[in-house]
Design a protein around this motif. Structure first.
Motif, PDB file in Angstrom:
ATOM      1  N   VAL A   1       0.691  -1.287   0.010  1.00  0.00           N
ATOM      2  CA  VAL A   1      -0.258   0.148  -0.117  1.00  0.00           C
ATOM      3  C   VAL A   1       0.847   1.186   0.037  1.00  0.00           C
ATOM      4  CG1 VAL A   1      -1.994   1.144   1.178  1.00  0.00           C
ATOM      5  CG2 VAL A   1      -1.656  -1.279   1.382  1.00  0.00           C
ATOM      6  N   PRO A   2       0.714   2.001  -0.838  1.00  0.00           N
ATOM      7  CA  PRO A   2       1.596   3.354  -1.099  1.00  0.00           C
ATOM      8  C   PRO A   2       1.130   4.314  -0.077  1.00  0.00           C
ATOM      9  CG  PRO A   2       0.500   3.105  -3.081  1.00  0.00           C
ATOM     10  CD  PRO A   2       0.047   1.694  -2.194  1.00  0.00           C
ATOM     11  N   GLU A   3       2.314   5.188   0.502  1.00  0.00           N
ATOM     12  CA  GLU A   3       1.993   6.250   1.372  1.00  0.00           C
ATOM     13  C   GLU A   3       0.861   7.190   0.942  1.00  0.00           C
ATOM     14  OE1 GLU A   3       2.233   8.197   4.660  1.00  0.00           O
ATOM     15  OE2 GLU A   3       3.711   6.720   4.044  1.00  0.00           O
ATOM     16  N   GLY A   4      -0.197   7.452   1.797  1.00  0.00           N
ATOM     17  CA  GLY A   4      -1.351   8.281   1.537  1.00  0.00           C
ATOM     18  C   GLY A   4      -2.361   7.419   1.031  1.00  0.00           C
ATOM     19  N   HIS A   5      -2.477   6.153   0.941  1.00  0.00           N
ATOM     20  CA  HIS A   5      -3.543   5.604   0.219  1.00  0.00           C
ATOM     21  C   HIS A   5      -3.873   4.171   1.329  1.00  0.00           C
ATOM     22  CE1 HIS A   5      -1.679   7.471  -3.099  1.00  0.00           C
ATOM     23  NE2 HIS A   5      -2.822   7.055  -3.744  1.00  0.00           N
ATOM     24  N   PHE A   6      -5.078   3.554   0.853  1.00  0.00           N
ATOM     25  CA  PHE A   6      -5.628   2.674   1.736  1.00  0.00           C
ATOM     26  C   PHE A   6      -6.211   1.364   0.795  1.00  0.00           C
ATOM     27  CE2 PHE A   6      -6.048   6.581   3.910  1.00  0.00           C
ATOM     28  CZ  PHE A   6      -5.394   6.124   5.260  1.00  0.00           C
ATOM     29  N   PHE A   7      -6.157  -0.050   1.344  1.00  0.00           N
ATOM     30  CA  PHE A   7      -6.523  -1.027   0.787  1.00  0.00           C
ATOM     31  C   PHE A   7      -8.116  -1.379   1.279  1.00  0.00           C
ATOM     32  CE2 PHE A   7      -6.613  -5.243  -0.207  1.00  0.00           C
ATOM     33  CZ  PHE A   7      -5.806  -5.441  -1.613  1.00  0.00           C
ATOM     34  N   PHE A   8      -9.036  -1.717   0.606  1.00  0.00           N
ATOM     35  CA  PHE A   8     -10.235  -1.833   1.004  1.00  0.00           C
ATOM     36  C   PHE A   8     -10.599  -3.485   0.503  1.00  0.00           C
ATOM     37  CE2 PHE A   8     -10.302   2.638   1.323  1.00  0.00           C
ATOM     38  CZ  PHE A   8     -10.821   2.883   2.414  1.00  0.00           C
ATOM     39  N   MET A   9     -11.512  -4.120   1.116  1.00  0.00           N
ATOM     40  CA  MET A   9     -12.166  -5.237   0.909  1.00  0.00           C
ATOM     41  C   MET A   9     -13.485  -5.258   1.279  1.00  0.00           C
ATOM     42  SD  MET A   9      -8.788  -7.854   1.378  1.00  0.00           S
ATOM     43  CE  MET A   9      -9.638  -9.382   0.973  1.00  0.00           C
ATOM     44  N   GLY A  10     -14.243  -6.073   0.610  1.00  0.00           N
ATOM     45  CA  GLY A  10     -15.567  -6.450   0.890  1.00  0.00           C
ATOM     46  C   GLY A  10     -15.773  -7.499   2.088  1.00  0.00           C
ATOM     47  N   ASP A  11     -16.787  -7.696   2.947  1.00  0.00           N
ATOM     48  CA  ASP A  11     -16.769  -8.789   3.925  1.00  0.00           C
ATOM     49  C   ASP A  11     -17.096 -10.075   3.084  1.00  0.00           C
ATOM     50  OD1 ASP A  11     -15.652  -7.161   5.743  1.00  0.00           O
ATOM     51  OD2 ASP A  11     -17.789  -7.142   6.773  1.00  0.00           O
ATOM     52  N   ASN A  12     -18.091  -9.826   2.103  1.00  0.00           N
ATOM     53  CA  ASN A  12     -18.481 -10.875   1.026  1.00  0.00           C
ATOM     54  C   ASN A  12     -17.505 -11.330   0.186  1.00  0.00           C
ATOM     55  OD1 ASN A  12     -20.006 -12.927  -0.149  1.00  0.00           O
ATOM     56  ND2 ASN A  12     -21.703 -11.562  -0.867  1.00  0.00           N
ATOM     57  N   ARG A  13     -16.320 -11.686   0.598  1.00  0.00           N
ATOM     58  CA  ARG A  13     -15.009 -11.589  -0.304  1.00  0.00           C
ATOM     59  C   ARG A  13     -15.096 -12.451  -1.684  1.00  0.00           C
ATOM     60  NH1 ARG A  13     -11.068 -11.369   3.997  1.00  0.00           N
ATOM     61  NH2 ARG A  13     -11.672  -9.421   4.837  1.00  0.00           N
ATOM     62  N   ASP A  14     -16.097 -13.120  -2.063  1.00  0.00           N
ATOM     63  CA  ASP A  14     -16.282 -13.646  -3.212  1.00  0.00           C
ATOM     64  C   ASP A  14     -17.265 -12.948  -4.182  1.00  0.00           C
ATOM     65  OD1 ASP A  14     -14.337 -15.672  -2.637  1.00  0.00           O
ATOM     66  OD2 ASP A  14     -15.739 -17.082  -2.222  1.00  0.00           O
ATOM     67  N   ASN A  15     -17.620 -11.674  -3.801  1.00  0.00           N
ATOM     68  CA  ASN A  15     -18.883 -11.057  -4.566  1.00  0.00           C
ATOM     69  C   ASN A  15     -18.444  -9.582  -3.930  1.00  0.00           C
ATOM     70  OD1 ASN A  15     -20.963 -11.065  -6.162  1.00  0.00           O
ATOM     71  ND2 ASN A  15     -22.574 -10.697  -4.168  1.00  0.00           N
ATOM     72  N   SER A  16     -17.230  -9.362  -4.044  1.00  0.00           N
ATOM     73  CA  SER A  16     -17.071  -7.779  -3.822  1.00  0.00           C
ATOM     74  C   SER A  16     -15.832  -7.363  -4.907  1.00  0.00           C
ATOM     75  CB  SER A  16     -16.408  -7.663  -2.529  1.00  0.00           C
ATOM     76  OG  SER A  16     -15.710  -6.670  -2.412  1.00  0.00           O
ATOM     77  N   THR A  17     -16.097  -6.187  -5.684  1.00  0.00           N
ATOM     78  CA  THR A  17     -15.252  -5.499  -6.430  1.00  0.00           C
ATOM     79  C   THR A  17     -14.526  -4.513  -5.625  1.00  0.00           C
ATOM     80  OG1 THR A  17     -16.644  -5.582  -8.353  1.00  0.00           O
ATOM     81  CG2 THR A  17     -14.804  -3.894  -8.494  1.00  0.00           C
ATOM     82  N   ASP A  18     -13.093  -4.867  -5.093  1.00  0.00           N
ATOM     83  CA  ASP A  18     -12.302  -4.071  -4.185  1.00  0.00           C
ATOM     84  C   ASP A  18     -10.768  -3.984  -4.561  1.00  0.00           C
ATOM     85  OD1 ASP A  18     -11.490  -6.489  -3.336  1.00  0.00           O
ATOM     86  OD2 ASP A  18     -12.830  -6.860  -2.021  1.00  0.00           O
ATOM     87  N   SER A  19     -10.091  -3.632  -3.845  1.00  0.00           N
ATOM     88  CA  SER A  19      -8.669  -3.206  -3.870  1.00  0.00           C
ATOM     89  C   SER A  19      -8.032  -4.514  -4.318  1.00  0.00           C
ATOM     90  CB  SER A  19      -8.084  -2.591  -2.786  1.00  0.00           C
ATOM     91  OG  SER A  19      -8.773  -1.576  -2.409  1.00  0.00           O
ATOM     92  N   ARG A  20      -8.408  -5.582  -4.590  1.00  0.00           N
ATOM     93  CA  ARG A  20      -7.696  -6.655  -5.081  1.00  0.00           C
ATOM     94  C   ARG A  20      -7.713  -6.870  -6.365  1.00  0.00           C
ATOM     95  NH1 ARG A  20     -11.428 -11.431  -2.190  1.00  0.00           N
ATOM     96  NH2 ARG A  20     -12.604  -9.717  -2.563  1.00  0.00           N
ATOM     97  N   VAL A  21      -8.500  -6.022  -7.000  1.00  0.00           N
ATOM     98  CA  VAL A  21      -8.501  -5.809  -8.493  1.00  0.00           C
ATOM     99  C   VAL A  21      -7.871  -4.476  -8.660  1.00  0.00           C
ATOM    100  CG1 VAL A  21      -9.663  -5.929 -10.712  1.00  0.00           C
ATOM    101  CG2 VAL A  21     -10.240  -7.533  -8.847  1.00  0.00           C
ATOM    102  N   PRO A  22      -6.964  -4.146  -9.739  1.00  0.00           N
ATOM    103  CA  PRO A  22      -6.524  -2.916 -10.096  1.00  0.00           C
ATOM    104  C   PRO A  22      -7.513  -2.082 -10.773  1.00  0.00           C
ATOM    105  CG  PRO A  22      -5.398  -4.420 -11.419  1.00  0.00           C
ATOM    106  CD  PRO A  22      -6.118  -5.179 -10.322  1.00  0.00           C
ATOM    107  N   GLN A  23      -7.483  -0.771 -10.736  1.00  0.00           N
ATOM    108  CA  GLN A  23      -8.329   0.271 -11.619  1.00  0.00           C
ATOM    109  C   GLN A  23      -8.162  -0.236 -12.977  1.00  0.00           C
ATOM    110  OE1 GLN A  23      -7.031   4.023 -10.143  1.00  0.00           O
ATOM    111  NE2 GLN A  23      -7.337   3.507  -8.135  1.00  0.00           N
ATOM    112  N   THR A  24      -7.235  -0.495 -13.524  1.00  0.00           N
ATOM    113  CA  THR A  24      -6.927  -0.666 -14.940  1.00  0.00           C
ATOM    114  C   THR A  24      -7.747  -1.826 -15.312  1.00  0.00           C
ATOM    115  OG1 THR A  24      -4.898  -1.883 -14.334  1.00  0.00           O
ATOM    116  CG2 THR A  24      -4.630   0.360 -15.209  1.00  0.00           C
TER     117      THR A  24
END
Length: 278
Positions: free
Chosen positions: A211-234
């Motif tokens: 995680v870069p400085e000044g940034h955060f990593f997010f995940m959904g609790d429903n792990r297999d049904n969440s679009t979150d920080s595990r997938v890059p913006q690109t």
């Protein structure tokens, strides 16, 4: 004798009252709390589709993202925080408030699309985050994961969009029990919350995210049904989220409805009214 002057004065006073009310409501929403309706299943079972809550904007202080976003697709209205306060965007800083804590449930603006998301804060600046066989590793150490039984819900359409839940027990008929494995996950700071498992998929095994400085990593609790920080913006995901894109913290569900409309009182979930979030 004409009373047009009195009528005109009355209309002006009514308009002034409406304008003042809108200004006060806008100020309240900008500074203190923002309403948020849960549209997806990504945070089950912590948050359900149809939960309604107020986001505490004072928790992390203020940035351009604190300005309100107004989206009403049916009316073609799409006014974002950028439209109101975009001139303040880009310094990745905030006024007042405190630092977010690991485990907080946070509403943030997607760094690219500007759409509001709600997820759990998993990674702080400098953290190394990885998933291995569905287990979360933080700084090369696995979090504590304990079996908590089964989360069961009815296979039925949920919310205004009529979304159907995904089930670990396969394709089930409408009205049948839809099951998911339930676990308690304990983060390094002692925060404990539930997570769900549906299946084995690519996001259960990832590379290491630093995680870069000044940034955060997010995940959904429903792990297999969440679009979150595990997938890059690109690739259509969330990626790392800058500090300035945080809107606020979600602390409590105020109201909840399982139906397609909050007016359908027979679908209200009374047990979730004023429900404290963990």
């Amino acid at each position: 004798m004409s009373n047009s002057g009195g009528l005109g004065a009355s209309i002006i006073e009514t308009v002034k009252t409406v304008v003042y009310a809108l200004l006060i409501a806008g100020l309240f929403r900008t500074i203190f709390f923002q309403p948020f309706w849960i549209p997806s299943a990504s945070m089950k079972n912590t948050l359900l589709i149809g939960d309604f809550l107020f986001v505490n904007k004072m928790a992390y202080g203020y940035s351009y993202a604190s300005c309100p976003s107004i989206r009403i697709p049916a009316l073609g209205i799409d006014i974002s925080a950028d439209d109101f306060c975009g001139v303040f965007r880009g310094d990745n800083d905030r006024l007042f408030g405190s630092e977010p804590e690991r485990g907080d449930i946070v509403v943030f603006r997607h760094p690219v699309t500007g759409v509001d998301f709600i997820k759990r804060l998993i990674g702080l600046p400098g953290d190394r985050i990885q998933m291995k066989d569905g287990i979360l590793f933080i700084n090369d150490t696995p979090v504590t994961l304990e079996d908590a039984g089964t989360f069961v819900e009815e296979m039925a359409r949920q919310g205004p969009e009529g979304a159907l839940p995904r089930c670990e027990n396969g394709a089930v008929a409408m009205g049948a029990p839809c099951e998911k494995s339930l676990f308690t996950e304990t983060l390094p700071n002692g925060t404990t919350h539930y997570v769900l498992n549906i299946t084995n998929q690519s996001t259960d095994n990832t590379g290491v995210f630093t995680v870069p400085e000044g940034h955060f990593f997010f995940m959904g609790d429903n792990r297999d049904n969440s679009t979150d920080s595990r997938v890059p913006q690109t690739a259509g995901g969330v990626g790392f989220v800058p500090l300035e894109d945080l809107v606020g913290r979600a602390d409590r569900v105020m109201f909840s409805s399982a139906g397609s409309s909050m007016l359908a009182f027979w679908t209200w979930r009374g047990d979730r009214f004023f429900h404290k979030l963990e």
